[in-house]
Write a protein that holds these residues in place. Structure first.
Motif, PDB file in Angstrom:
ATOM      1  N   ASP A 144       0.817  -1.226   0.000  1.00 16.94           N
ATOM      2  CA  ASP A 144       0.000   0.000   0.000  1.00 16.94           C
ATOM      3  C   ASP A 144       0.848   1.272   0.000  1.00 16.94           C
ATOM      4  O   ASP A 144       0.320   2.367  -0.179  1.00 16.94           O
ATOM      5  CB  ASP A 144      -0.915   0.036   1.234  1.00 16.94           C
ATOM      6  CG  ASP A 144      -1.873  -1.140   1.278  1.00 16.94           C
ATOM      7  OD1 ASP A 144      -2.236  -1.652   0.203  1.00 16.94           O
ATOM      8  OD2 ASP A 144      -2.262  -1.546   2.398  1.00 16.94           O
ATOM      9  N   PHE A 145       2.144   1.140   0.212  1.00 19.73           N
ATOM     10  CA  PHE A 145       3.016   2.307   0.328  1.00 19.73           C
ATOM     11  C   PHE A 145       3.290   2.911  -1.042  1.00 19.73           C
ATOM     12  O   PHE A 145       3.526   2.181  -2.018  1.00 19.73           O
ATOM     13  CB  PHE A 145       4.353   1.913   0.968  1.00 19.73           C
ATOM     14  CG  PHE A 145       4.330   1.807   2.473  1.00 19.73           C
ATOM     15  CD1 PHE A 145       5.355   2.332   3.239  1.00 19.73           C
ATOM     16  CD2 PHE A 145       3.277   1.181   3.134  1.00 19.73           C
ATOM     17  CE1 PHE A 145       5.340   2.241   4.622  1.00 19.73           C
ATOM     18  CE2 PHE A 145       3.255   1.075   4.509  1.00 19.73           C
ATOM     19  CZ  PHE A 145       4.289   1.609   5.263  1.00 19.73           C
ATOM     20  N   ASN A 146       3.262   4.249  -1.107  1.00 23.56           N
ATOM     21  CA  ASN A 146       3.701   4.910  -2.338  1.00 23.56           C
ATOM     22  C   ASN A 146       5.170   5.311  -2.181  1.00 23.56           C
ATOM     23  O   ASN A 146       5.811   5.017  -1.157  1.00 23.56           O
ATOM     24  CB  ASN A 146       2.816   6.114  -2.671  1.00 23.56           C
ATOM     25  CG  ASN A 146       2.876   7.220  -1.614  1.00 23.56           C
ATOM     26  OD1 ASN A 146       3.840   7.324  -0.861  1.00 23.56           O
ATOM     27  ND2 ASN A 146       1.836   8.042  -1.574  1.00 23.56           N
ATOM     28  N   ALA A 147       5.715   5.987  -3.174  1.00 28.84           N
ATOM     29  CA  ALA A 147       7.141   6.320  -3.163  1.00 28.84           C
ATOM     30  C   ALA A 147       7.511   7.161  -1.942  1.00 28.84           C
ATOM     31  O   ALA A 147       8.537   6.935  -1.284  1.00 28.84           O
ATOM     32  CB  ALA A 147       7.502   7.053  -4.449  1.00 28.84           C
ATOM     33  N   GLN A 148       6.657   8.161  -1.624  1.00 26.62           N
ATOM     34  CA  GLN A 148       6.943   9.021  -0.478  1.00 26.62           C
ATOM     35  C   GLN A 148       6.906   8.255   0.831  1.00 26.62           C
ATOM     36  O   GLN A 148       7.731   8.482   1.729  1.00 26.62           O
ATOM     37  CB  GLN A 148       5.940  10.179  -0.433  1.00 26.62           C
ATOM     38  CG  GLN A 148       6.313  11.280   0.558  1.00 26.62           C
ATOM     39  CD  GLN A 148       7.604  11.982   0.193  1.00 26.62           C
ATOM     40  OE1 GLN A 148       7.730  12.504  -0.911  1.00 26.62           O
ATOM     41  NE2 GLN A 148       8.571  11.984   1.091  1.00 26.62           N
ATOM     42  N   ASP A 149       5.948   7.318   0.953  1.00 27.76           N
ATOM     43  CA  ASP A 149       5.865   6.489   2.156  1.00 27.76           C
ATOM     44  C   ASP A 149       7.130   5.638   2.321  1.00 27.76           C
ATOM     45  O   ASP A 149       7.667   5.514   3.426  1.00 27.76           O
ATOM     46  CB  ASP A 149       4.643   5.577   2.096  1.00 27.76           C
ATOM     47  CG  ASP A 149       3.327   6.329   2.002  1.00 27.76           C
ATOM     48  OD1 ASP A 149       3.263   7.478   2.491  1.00 27.76           O
ATOM     49  OD2 ASP A 149       2.375   5.775   1.419  1.00 27.76           O
ATOM     50  N   HIS A 150       7.600   5.042   1.203  1.00 29.66           N
ATOM     51  CA  HIS A 150       8.840   4.245   1.260  1.00 29.66           C
ATOM     52  C   HIS A 150      10.007   5.115   1.723  1.00 29.66           C
ATOM     53  O   HIS A 150      10.778   4.717   2.598  1.00 29.66           O
ATOM     54  CB  HIS A 150       9.166   3.661  -0.124  1.00 29.66           C
ATOM     55  CG  HIS A 150       8.270   2.540  -0.537  1.00 29.66           C
ATOM     56  ND1 HIS A 150       8.107   1.384   0.206  1.00 29.66           N
ATOM     57  CD2 HIS A 150       7.491   2.379  -1.632  1.00 29.66           C
ATOM     58  CE1 HIS A 150       7.276   0.557  -0.413  1.00 29.66           C
ATOM     59  NE2 HIS A 150       6.882   1.144  -1.541  1.00 29.66           N
ATOM     60  N   ALA A 151      10.142   6.285   1.119  1.00 34.96           N
ATOM     61  CA  ALA A 151      11.267   7.170   1.443  1.00 34.96           C
ATOM     62  C   ALA A 151      11.217   7.616   2.907  1.00 34.96           C
ATOM     63  O   ALA A 151      12.227   7.587   3.628  1.00 34.96           O
ATOM     64  CB  ALA A 151      11.278   8.381   0.514  1.00 34.96           C
TER      65      ALA A 151
END
Length: 229
Positions: free
Chosen positions: A215-222
């Motif tokens: 469910d994570f987007n790029a910003q969440d991963h970062a």
């Protein structure tokens, strides 16, 4: 009421909202709005993602002399709306009024107000201290939902207001409810606690994030990687 209804229904009609803005701005019509009407109008335009700097400046000028008539929810929602609209005109006055009425705020009002001031880049130390004291009193953090807890933690770190006691309390309130946090809430909470240098919830956040990583987007991963690093 019409703007509020369409915004609440998730139906942004650009022509309708433009007509409402024009009508509200015409012939000082905003002077006819009561406190709740002004708050609802500001909230509706941001909820519908309809931008009108001129309308928000006019709402601010109409609201400032009447902030004493705003209830706690109206104050919090107005701050939230103006932060999203990137119009800072009423924030100093809202802070003063909110401080005098902080006992009337519920959990959502606290979270929204802190988020609004942090987003606007306006850290009011006295207001944030009052929000922290109110949130810590009588187990009030148990009344916050998942997003409210995440927003409260994020707001205090964004505003660079330090309160180890508040963060430990947020951690204890959040731990049993991490399953209710969405991906952004998890990432933002990890980020906030890393900046606050409070590690209490990290093991549980890691376990929850692993089960929700899709469910994570790029910003969440970062944000999550930065927080744990």
């Amino acid at each position: 009421n019409t703007a509020w209804a369409f915004a609440t229904a998730g139906l942004a009609s650009p022509r309708l909202f433009a007509a409402i803005a024009d009508a509200a701005l015409a012939s000082s019509r905003l002077e006819d709005f009561n406190a709740q009407g002004l708050a609802n109008l500001a909230w509706a335009f941001t909820k519908a993602d309809v931008r009108s700097a001129r309308l928000f400046e006019a709402i601010a000028q109409a609201a400032l002399p009447r902030l004493a008539d705003f209830n706690a929810q109206d104050l919090a929602n107005t701050a939230l709306a103006f932060a999203k609209a990137k119009v800072v005109t009423p924030f100093e006055a809202i802070a003063a009024t909110a401080l005098s009425r902080i006992a009337d705020f519920n959990a959502q009002d606290h979270a929204n107000t802190a988020w609004a001031f942090a987003t606007a880049g306006l850290a009011s130390p006295r207001l944030f201290a009052a929000i922290a004291d109110a949130a810590l009193a009588s187990s009030r953090l148990e009344d916050f939902n998942a997003q409210g807890l995440a927003n409260l933690a994020w707001a205090f770190t964004k505003a660079d207001v330090r309160s180890a006691r508040l963060f430990e309390a947020i951690a204890q309130a959040a731990l049993p409810r991490l399953a209710d946090f969405n991906a952004q809430d998890l990432a933002n909470t990890a980020l906030a606690f890393a900046k606050a240098k409070v590690v209490t919830p990290f093991e549980a956040i890691a376990a929850t994030a692993l089960s929700r990583i899709a469910d994570f987007n790029a910003q969440d991963h970062a944000n999550t990687a930065w927080a744990f690093a």
